[in-house]
Write a protein that holds these residues in place. Sequence first.
Motif, PDB file in Angstrom:
ATOM      1  N   PHE A 167      45.570  44.868  47.445  1.00  0.00           N
ATOM      2  CA  PHE A 167      46.376  43.718  47.822  1.00  0.00           C
ATOM      3  C   PHE A 167      46.297  42.598  46.790  1.00  0.00           C
ATOM      4  O   PHE A 167      46.649  41.447  47.081  1.00  0.00           O
ATOM      5  N   GLY A 168      45.811  42.912  45.588  1.00  0.00           N
ATOM      6  CA  GLY A 168      45.688  41.887  44.548  1.00  0.00           C
ATOM      7  C   GLY A 168      44.491  40.987  44.713  1.00  0.00           C
ATOM      8  O   GLY A 168      44.404  39.938  44.072  1.00  0.00           O
ATOM      9  N   GLN A 169      43.529  41.393  45.529  1.00  0.00           N
ATOM     10  CA  GLN A 169      42.395  40.511  45.829  1.00  0.00           C
ATOM     11  C   GLN A 169      41.438  40.310  44.668  1.00  0.00           C
ATOM     12  O   GLN A 169      40.597  39.409  44.713  1.00  0.00           O
ATOM     13  N   LEU A 170      41.572  41.110  43.592  1.00  0.00           N
ATOM     14  CA  LEU A 170      40.756  40.879  42.406  1.00  0.00           C
ATOM     15  C   LEU A 170      41.303  39.749  41.543  1.00  0.00           C
ATOM     16  O   LEU A 170      40.580  39.212  40.696  1.00  0.00           O
ATOM     17  N   GLY A 171      42.577  39.419  41.707  1.00  0.00           N
ATOM     18  CA  GLY A 171      43.136  38.249  41.051  1.00  0.00           C
ATOM     19  C   GLY A 171      43.456  38.389  39.587  1.00  0.00           C
ATOM     20  O   GLY A 171      43.750  37.395  38.918  1.00  0.00           O
ATOM     21  N   ASP A 172      43.436  39.614  39.058  1.00  0.00           N
ATOM     22  CA  ASP A 172      43.671  39.793  37.629  1.00  0.00           C
ATOM     23  C   ASP A 172      45.131  40.084  37.300  1.00  0.00           C
ATOM     24  O   ASP A 172      45.465  40.392  36.159  1.00  0.00           O
ATOM     25  N   GLY A 173      45.999  39.993  38.317  1.00  0.00           N
ATOM     26  CA  GLY A 173      47.424  40.218  38.099  1.00  0.00           C
ATOM     27  C   GLY A 173      47.869  41.633  38.357  1.00  0.00           C
ATOM     28  O   GLY A 173      49.073  41.915  38.388  1.00  0.00           O
ATOM     29  N   ALA A 174      46.926  42.548  38.550  1.00  0.00           N
ATOM     30  CA  ALA A 174      47.257  43.943  38.824  1.00  0.00           C
ATOM     31  C   ALA A 174      47.222  44.179  40.329  1.00  0.00           C
ATOM     32  O   ALA A 174      46.465  43.557  41.056  1.00  0.00           O
ATOM     33  N   VAL A 175      48.065  45.085  40.803  1.00  0.00           N
ATOM     34  CA  VAL A 175      48.073  45.481  42.205  1.00  0.00           C
ATOM     35  C   VAL A 175      48.001  47.006  42.266  1.00  0.00           C
ATOM     36  O   VAL A 175      48.551  47.690  41.411  1.00  0.00           O
ATOM     37  N   LEU A 176      47.338  47.511  43.253  1.00  0.00           N
ATOM     38  CA  LEU A 176      47.176  48.954  43.464  1.00  0.00           C
ATOM     39  C   LEU A 176      46.383  49.610  42.353  1.00  0.00           C
ATOM     40  O   LEU A 176      46.504  50.796  42.112  1.00  0.00           O
ATOM     41  N   GLY A 177      45.556  48.819  41.678  1.00  0.00           N
ATOM     42  CA  GLY A 177      44.710  49.368  40.628  1.00  0.00           C
ATOM     43  C   GLY A 177      43.279  48.917  40.827  1.00  0.00           C
ATOM     44  O   GLY A 177      42.920  47.790  40.478  1.00  0.00           O
ATOM     45  N   ASN A 178      42.437  49.774  41.444  1.00  0.00           N
ATOM     46  CA  ASN A 178      41.030  49.426  41.621  1.00  0.00           C
ATOM     47  C   ASN A 178      40.371  49.215  40.261  1.00  0.00           C
ATOM     48  O   ASN A 178      40.793  49.785  39.257  1.00  0.00           O
ATOM     49  N   SER A 179      39.305  48.426  40.229  1.00  0.00           N
ATOM     50  CA  SER A 179      38.556  48.240  38.996  1.00  0.00           C
ATOM     51  C   SER A 179      37.096  48.607  39.218  1.00  0.00           C
ATOM     52  O   SER A 179      36.443  48.064  40.125  1.00  0.00           O
ATOM     53  N   LEU A 180      36.594  49.518  38.397  1.00  0.00           N
ATOM     54  CA  LEU A 180      35.217  49.981  38.522  1.00  0.00           C
ATOM     55  C   LEU A 180      34.229  49.033  37.862  1.00  0.00           C
ATOM     56  O   LEU A 180      33.022  49.178  38.033  1.00  0.00           O
ATOM     57  N   VAL A 181      34.751  48.079  37.091  1.00  0.00           N
ATOM     58  CA  VAL A 181      33.913  47.053  36.451  1.00  0.00           C
ATOM     59  C   VAL A 181      34.560  45.696  36.680  1.00  0.00           C
ATOM     60  O   VAL A 181      35.715  45.600  37.089  1.00  0.00           O
ATOM     61  N   ALA A 182      33.826  44.649  36.414  1.00  0.00           N
ATOM     62  CA  ALA A 182      34.313  43.301  36.672  1.00  0.00           C
ATOM     63  C   ALA A 182      35.489  42.936  35.777  1.00  0.00           C
ATOM     64  O   ALA A 182      35.480  43.217  34.573  1.00  0.00           O
ATOM     65  N   VAL A 183      36.516  42.312  36.374  1.00  0.00           N
ATOM     66  CA  VAL A 183      37.659  41.785  35.627  1.00  0.00           C
ATOM     67  C   VAL A 183      37.758  40.291  35.901  1.00  0.00           C
ATOM     68  O   VAL A 183      37.398  39.808  36.976  1.00  0.00           O
ATOM     69  N   SER A 184      38.267  39.566  34.918  1.00  0.00           N
ATOM     70  CA  SER A 184      38.381  38.114  35.047  1.00  0.00           C
ATOM     71  C   SER A 184      39.659  37.725  35.773  1.00  0.00           C
ATOM     72  O   SER A 184      40.693  38.382  35.632  1.00  0.00           O
ATOM     73  N   VAL A 185      39.572  36.643  36.543  1.00  0.00           N
ATOM     74  CA  VAL A 185      40.759  36.031  37.129  1.00  0.00           C
ATOM     75  C   VAL A 185      41.296  35.032  36.110  1.00  0.00           C
ATOM     76  O   VAL A 185      40.675  33.996  35.879  1.00  0.00           O
TER      77      VAL A 185
END
Length: 221
Positions: A167-185
């Motif tokens: 749902f875009g909750q990582l805030g990096d501009g990507a949706v439907l793409g899990n991240s296995l490591v930390a990404v910046s907002v």
Amino acid sequence: CAIVAGSTVKCWGQGTEGQLGDGLATSSATPVTAVDVDFAYGIATGGTHTCAVVQGGAVKCWGGNGNGQLGDGTTTNSNTAVAVTSLTDAIAVTAGELHTCALIKDGTVKCWGGNFVGQVGDGTYTSVNAPVSVTGVSSISAISTGRYFSCGLNSTGGILCWGDNSFGQLGDGAVLGNSLVAVSVPSITAATALGTGYQHTCVIVNDESAKCWGNNDYGQL
């Protein structure tokens, strides 16, 4: 759950997986004392588990453990507190639905438990029953976990997130793409506080306004 005078912990509510920590696997409508949890100074409740930071920087957890979220090297539920394996110098703990993370005094983060969308942050999809280091984070001053994701606030006011991003909750501009490591907002550079919900994230920035991102089905942004 609450830390009360004397730094003991009391919990109430659903207890069917031992998450109240009183030695039983029953629910309680009034507070009960968690066994073997003394000198607590941080506490977090997850889906069906609870964790506390105790004197000396150790972490103790209790409750559901089917994904290793108690961090004791097993996947066995416990209705009393067990020590998280090889974890010292913790200063804060946060719990997601099936995983747990701790902020370490040196500004790093360690996580454990369910990792099927990368919420542990070690670059894999492998669930772990003992702490592993989150890849690529340092100088972290606060942490928060949502359902299947995790975020940290660093010393410069930036936000780093990892795990479920459906749902875009990582805030990096990507949706439907899990991240296995930390990404910046990318749009957050001066955050002073951080909070995560089920599938959304919010921060307070230095002008005392709030910014949010992620699932907005109920207007939570």
